[in-house]
Write an enzyme that holds these catalytic residues in place. Sequence first.
Site, PDB file in Angstrom:
ATOM      1  N   HIS A 114       1.063  -1.053   0.027  1.00 34.19           N
ATOM      2  CA  HIS A 114      -0.131  -0.122  -0.056  1.00 34.19           C
ATOM      3  C   HIS A 114       0.855   1.147  -0.010  1.00 34.19           C
ATOM      4  O   HIS A 114       2.064   1.371   0.602  1.00 34.19           O
ATOM      5  CB  HIS A 114      -0.851   0.085   1.395  1.00 34.19           C
ATOM      6  CG  HIS A 114      -1.470   1.446   1.525  1.00 34.19           C
ATOM      7  ND1 HIS A 114      -1.074   2.045   2.308  1.00 34.19           N
ATOM      8  CD2 HIS A 114      -2.341   1.923   1.086  1.00 34.19           C
ATOM      9  CE1 HIS A 114      -1.850   3.081   2.619  1.00 34.19           C
ATOM     10  NE2 HIS A 114      -2.718   3.302   1.654  1.00 34.19           N
ATOM     11  N   ARG A 118      -0.285  12.600  -0.713  1.00 35.06           N
ATOM     12  CA  ARG A 118      -1.147  13.530  -0.909  1.00 35.06           C
ATOM     13  C   ARG A 118      -0.685  14.819  -0.309  1.00 35.06           C
ATOM     14  O   ARG A 118       0.321  14.911   0.427  1.00 35.06           O
ATOM     15  CB  ARG A 118      -2.470  13.259  -0.146  1.00 35.06           C
ATOM     16  CG  ARG A 118      -2.060  13.068   1.252  1.00 35.06           C
ATOM     17  CD  ARG A 118      -3.147  12.066   1.967  1.00 35.06           C
ATOM     18  NE  ARG A 118      -2.845  11.910   3.344  1.00 35.06           N
ATOM     19  CZ  ARG A 118      -2.137  10.818   4.179  1.00 35.06           C
ATOM     20  NH1 ARG A 118      -1.601  10.084   3.280  1.00 35.06           N
ATOM     21  NH2 ARG A 118      -1.915  10.917   5.386  1.00 35.06           N
ATOM     22  N   GLY A 266     -18.132  13.037   1.216  1.00 31.60           N
ATOM     23  CA  GLY A 266     -19.254  12.743  -0.155  1.00 31.60           C
ATOM     24  C   GLY A 266     -18.162  12.259  -1.220  1.00 31.60           C
ATOM     25  O   GLY A 266     -18.667  12.579  -2.199  1.00 31.60           O
TER      26      GLY A 266
END
Length: 308
Positions: A114, A118, A266
Amino acid sequence: MQEKISKFEDFLTQLQQNITTALEQHETNAAKFISDKWQKPDTPDQKLKGYGNSMIIEGGEIFEKGVVAFSRVHGSELPPSATAKRQELAGKSFIATGLSLVIHPRNPFVPTSHANFRIFIAGADTDNPIWWFGGGFDLTPYYPFEEDAIHWHQTAKNICDKHDKTYYPKFKKWCDEYFYLKHRDECRGVGGLFFDDLNDKSFDECFNFVTDCANSYLDAYIPIVAQRKNIEYSQKHKDFQLYRRGRYVEFNLVFDRGTIFGLQSGGRTESILSSMPPMATWKYNWQPELGSEEEKVYQYIKPRDWIK
């Protein structure tokens, strides 16, 4: 700041191509990474806006499933998961750009890997935006090969030492603590690097460290894949891999900040959950046989100093 974000975006999209190409070279059937480009509609009812490209491989002889996903999103208010430890950011608009990947090999002797890299910018539309980088990479073996963990950690240490000799011990410890399943009292794997809120140096210095770290992922993982992918395995080995994958699922759904952030803000559910393994199993109160290969992994994944 927008120019710097775009520079990081360009780096990540090129890295995505580099990683998927390198992994495909080890695949022995027709499986390829498929690109799924998406864009959130820019409408008032959407909490999160932006776009991305999720590249997925499924059904490979080497890689049973893998995802290398890029996204650039923005919203009017940071979700609770991003402000829990930084209350001063509550209510601020944000931009988040990142690349996240999880590779689930078919062979139980090849570990799952993994990585995530960011940048967040809070209040990007203000005179004083707050930026920070996050990321790292970690390894989850199902059967222990000490030399694999040593190589993984040595690669991590080499890239950290190039920038700051305090980084490796600090980010290695952070990784051990982060990828820990409290309810199982187990680490997810042998760790690697994990960092967040990285802004202790200038933007360019942090940018250079994160991009060097990202570029070193293939150096850390590909030699392990090449060494282990042709080892013969039995159904017993596969069953144990599926059982241990259950721990991966538990961590991602209960503890992983990226998953929680994506769902709270969202985000695109299909991309957020694409890191799930294709198959996993749970057995009630299962225990490995004493002295078995399966028992050894529970000692192997405990935090330790891999580099003597």
